[in-house]
Design an enzyme around this catalytic site. Structure first.
Site, PDB file in Angstrom:
ATOM      1  N   ASP A 192       0.517  -1.322   0.445  1.00 51.18           N
ATOM      2  CA  ASP A 192      -0.019  -0.062   0.118  1.00 51.18           C
ATOM      3  C   ASP A 192       1.274   1.388   0.390  1.00 51.18           C
ATOM      4  O   ASP A 192       2.043   1.036  -0.057  1.00 51.18           O
ATOM      5  CB  ASP A 192      -1.283  -0.065   1.492  1.00 51.18           C
ATOM      6  N   ASP A 246      -9.389   4.369  -3.656  1.00 53.60           N
ATOM      7  CA  ASP A 246     -10.450   2.807  -2.590  1.00 53.60           C
ATOM      8  C   ASP A 246     -11.474   3.007  -3.494  1.00 53.60           C
ATOM      9  O   ASP A 246     -13.457   3.730  -3.175  1.00 53.60           O
ATOM     10  CB  ASP A 246     -10.224   3.465  -1.142  1.00 53.60           C
TER      11      ASP A 246
END
Length: 774
Positions: A192, A246
């Site tokens: 990430d 996201d």
């Protein structure tokens, strides 16, 4: 490449002409920009006549895995911080029992929240949290259990000092973390982009790529650059990369991800894929029609198929979607070409994508204008070009390091600074290459684990670089600002002067300037910010307002008005510049009581605007990690209408995607090029009733000269629509007869000679495969 599994592979990719790019603006409206392929298209066995599509050859990262998009499961969308080892184990059981494993879903991946906040103070290794057994042997046991089910085990990390949930991050620990994951038998790493120092993405994600390659264990490497504009280096760094924001459990979010990913289509192919995010199929926010559209689009655009629901309780109709073998075959087609959006049709059948002339792409050659020894990095598989290839060599007394070209003839000197003949080097060619690798108690890894600073042995100053095109100084020497080992305490991310002095020597030989784009301020130490004393971080407070700035007394940390006063309100004491406050809920309550302007909590959701809620509705911060700011009274009055926006500034792709610079003896001969885009054209994708239904056509080539077509009825309140796509829209050859197969209903529809069509319900899709008659 030199490292295990780093093989150069010639792989296919598609050049779409025209191709269409969307910039995300909000959930219901997008800026549409047509995009023409900038590279030339050469025939392999034949030209694929698919809206000007051609097959070319490109060399990219290949470690022997992900030759088709990975399929499996990820914990985040449904479980979030509630994930446990037992959840992974029982999910693996369910995948076997439900037939998902046999359908190709083989990766069982944990997301964030599997590890502790701090590393082991002795070994520097990352430590499993209690919810995953608390020991390395427990992680090995979990991995073995999943492997015993005929499946593969995936793990999560982040290219920063913390993960998104505040756990130990991988920055400066790439090699030890990669070794740890390999020791545990991991087969997949999701990496990430949280808790970061704002280090250049190419540098920090290449560091983990190098670490994984060094282990010799093949692992799918999926990373998250968090950029909506396509970058030039994606396929040289990992097996998959996130292309947008996201995803959320709603239909608009699904389309947002699809349309952002559309601009990246030419980068994907066998071994390296555009990733539109974890799927929401099986979660409650989508109707079955929306789930069908979602799954079909992910299959067509060749996104990894990672299930994001709790399959132990999945509904039968959702499960049937995930088990649709004909759609899965589209995703796993060996040609590996992503389908793209070819038409947006209005109620009159007009294509809103037509007649957009592309602009000329930007291309920068030569050295940075302020420095004759820094050039844009070439993106290659394997070793970098010779002018960009460097090594660190121990030389002379005092443990000095020389930074020299691989042929040993040219060296970096602090005099200037610049590159000189090594034969002419004196003490000015001696450097300390300082590793950023450190633990809470000062644990050090081996030298140059991941280079952070390059210090002159003569006077201790740091080598720095900031690009002239971004208002910087070029290559220069200056006093070092912060010891990287103190960054965990000092929160030195978002310090531009620190970023100027960070570097990474990649395994391919590139010495990459890892500068930042921060606000130029050092961040003070956080009082009491230790893992045992805070529940946070609390996200979303925004930039602080310092004494030198003009601050509105009402615009305090915690309001929704944007500016935040760091010094004059007790609410905001020790707020970090990236908008995090490491304090307990009790401390927030205490501060709110002491601050007359504090007025409670509000929350910024990932899919919509902020809203208000009483403080009494929350017992701990961990009840809802999205809580961001405070309010105690009514919502503040709406601001006055905003003035018209100023004319747009010239678009600079190089700065927007943070194109990296490398030390070099001569300019790049193959600089990264911006994909050609037209002037921004607004395509109103809001659903405004029967007058303007939005009917979308997607198409892409398959192996054996077949074509896949998706016909989507995006809107509601328009009823069932008949969507027709002429051969010219989908790349089918006029004069050729195709047999048409309905992949959702598993029916043969007969031959087609000029167009295909389907009746499609609201928020639904038809997916057709066209096979040329022999």
């Amino acid at each position: 490449g030199r490292e295990a599994g780093s093989l150069m592979l010639l792989r296919r990719f598609v050049c779409w002409s025209p191709r269409y790019q969307f910039d995300y603006s909000n959930l219901l409206q997008y800026t549409l920009r047509a995009k023409m392929a900038s590279s030339s298209c050469h025939s392999l066995n034949r030209m694929l006549l698919l809206v000007g599509v051609c097959v070319g050859l490109a060399a990219g990262y290949n470690n022997g895995v992900a030759q088709t998009p990975p399929m499996g499961w990820n914990s985040w969308n449904d479980f979030g911080s509630r994930v446990t080892a037992d959840v992974l184990a029982t999910t693996a059981d369910a995948f076997v029992a439900l037939g998902l494993r046999d359908a190709g879903y083989v990766y069982i991946n944990t997301d964030d929240c599997w590890s502790e906040l701090a590393r082991d103070s002795t070994t520097g290794r990352i430590v499993p949290a209690k919810n995953f057994g608390g020991t390395e042997s427990a992680m090995k046991n979990l991995s073995s259990y999943i492997h015993g089910k005929g499946m593969k085990f995936g793990i999560y990390g982040a290219a920063g000092q913390t993960t998104c949930a505040g756990r130990a991050g991988g920055l400066y620990h790439e090699y030890i973390d990669a070794s740890t994951y390999a020791d545990w038998g991991a087969d997949y790493l999701k990496y990430d982009d949280c808790g970061q120092n704002n280090i250049n993405s190419y540098a920090k994600f290449s560091a983990m790529r190098d670490g994984l390659n060094r282990t010799g264990r093949p692992m799918v490497y999926s990373y998250e650059p968090h950029l909506t504009l396509p970058i030039g280096w994606a396929q040289f760094v990992g097996n998959a990369w996130r292309t947008g924001h996201d995803i959320g459990d709603n239909f608009d979010s699904v389309f947002s991800e699809t349309l952002i990913g559309n601009a990246w289509a030419s980068l994907g192919g066998p071994g390296s894929w555009n990733d539109d995010d974890i799927m929401e199929v099986g979660n409650p926010g989508l109707s079955i029609e929306e789930q069908r559209t979602h799954f079909a689009l992910w299959c067509m655009v060749k996104s990894p198929l990672l299930v994001g629901c709790d399959v132990r309780t999945i509904a039968n109709d959702s499960l049937a979607l995930l088990l649709n073998t004909e759609l899965i075959a589209i995703n796993q087609d060996p040609l590996g070409v992503q389908a793209v959006l070819t038409a947006i049709l209005d109620s009159a059948g007009r294509n809103l994508l037509a007649d957009h002339t592309p602009s000329t792409p930007q291309s920068r050659t030569g050295f940075d204008s302020a420095s004759p020894f820094m050039t844009t990095c070439d993106y290659v598989a394997g070793d970098a070009p010779t002018p960009q290839r460097w090594t660190f060599v121990q030389s002379g007394s005092g443990n000095a390091t020389r930074i020299q070209s691989t042929d040993g003839t040219q060296c970096l000197s602090s005099a200037g600074p610049g590159i000189v003949q090594c034969s002419q080097c004196g003490p000015e060619c001696g450097w300390d290459t300082v590793s950023g690798y450190s633990g809470e108690n000062g644990h050090k890894g081996k030298a140059n684990e991941t280079t952070a600073q390059i210090k002159s042995k003569v006077d201790g100053r740091c080598l720095k670089f900031s690009a002239a095109s971004r208002g910087g100084k070029g290559l220069y020497m200056e006093a070092c600002n912060t010891d990287p080992a103190l960054c965990i305490i000092k929160r030195c991310y978002y310090s531009e002067s620190l970023g100027d002095e960070e570097w990474y020597l990649s395994d391919n030989g590139q010495l990459i300037a890892s500068f930042v784009r921060g606000d130029g301020h050092q961040i003070p130490p956080l009082a009491g910010a230790k893992p045992s004393t805070f529940n946070g971080p609390v996200y979303g407070l925004g930039e602080v307002c310092r004494a030198a700035d003009t601050c509105d007394s009402a615009d305090r940390c915690g309001s929704l008005r944007g500016a935040h006063d760091m010094g004059s309100t007790p609410m905001c004491e020790n707020t970090t510049a990236d908008g995090k406050l490491y304090v307990s809920l009790a401390e927030i309550e205490s501060r709110c009581t002491a601050d007359t302007l504090c007025a409670g909590f509000s929350q910024d959701t990932k899919d919509g605007p902020a809203y208000f809620r009483p403080l009494s509705g929350l017992t701990t911060i961990t009840d809802d990690p999205k809580w961001t700011t405070w309010s105690k009274g009514p919502m503040p009055p709406a601001p006055p209408p905003a003035p018209p926006p100023p004319p747009p500034t010239p678009h600079d792709w190089y700065d927007e995607v943070d194109v990296p610079f490398c030390l070099a003896t001569s300019p790049s001969t193959n600089p990264p090029k911006e994909p050609a885009t037209p002037p921004a054209v607004t395509a109103d994708l809001q659903c405004t009733g029967k007058t303007a239904p939005k009917l979308l056509v997607f198409a892409g080539p398959l192996s054996h000269n077949s074509i896949v077509v998706g016909l989507s009825n995006k809107c509601t309140d328009v009823g069932i629509q008949t969507i027709t796509a002429n051969f010219s829209l989908i790349g089918a050859t006029v004069g050729t007869t195709y047999n048409v197969r309905d992949l959702i209903n598993h029916k043969d529809l007969g031959p087609a000679t000029s167009s295909v069509s389907a009746m499609v319900a609201e928020h639904d899709i038809a997916v057709l495969r066209l096979d040329p008659q022999q």
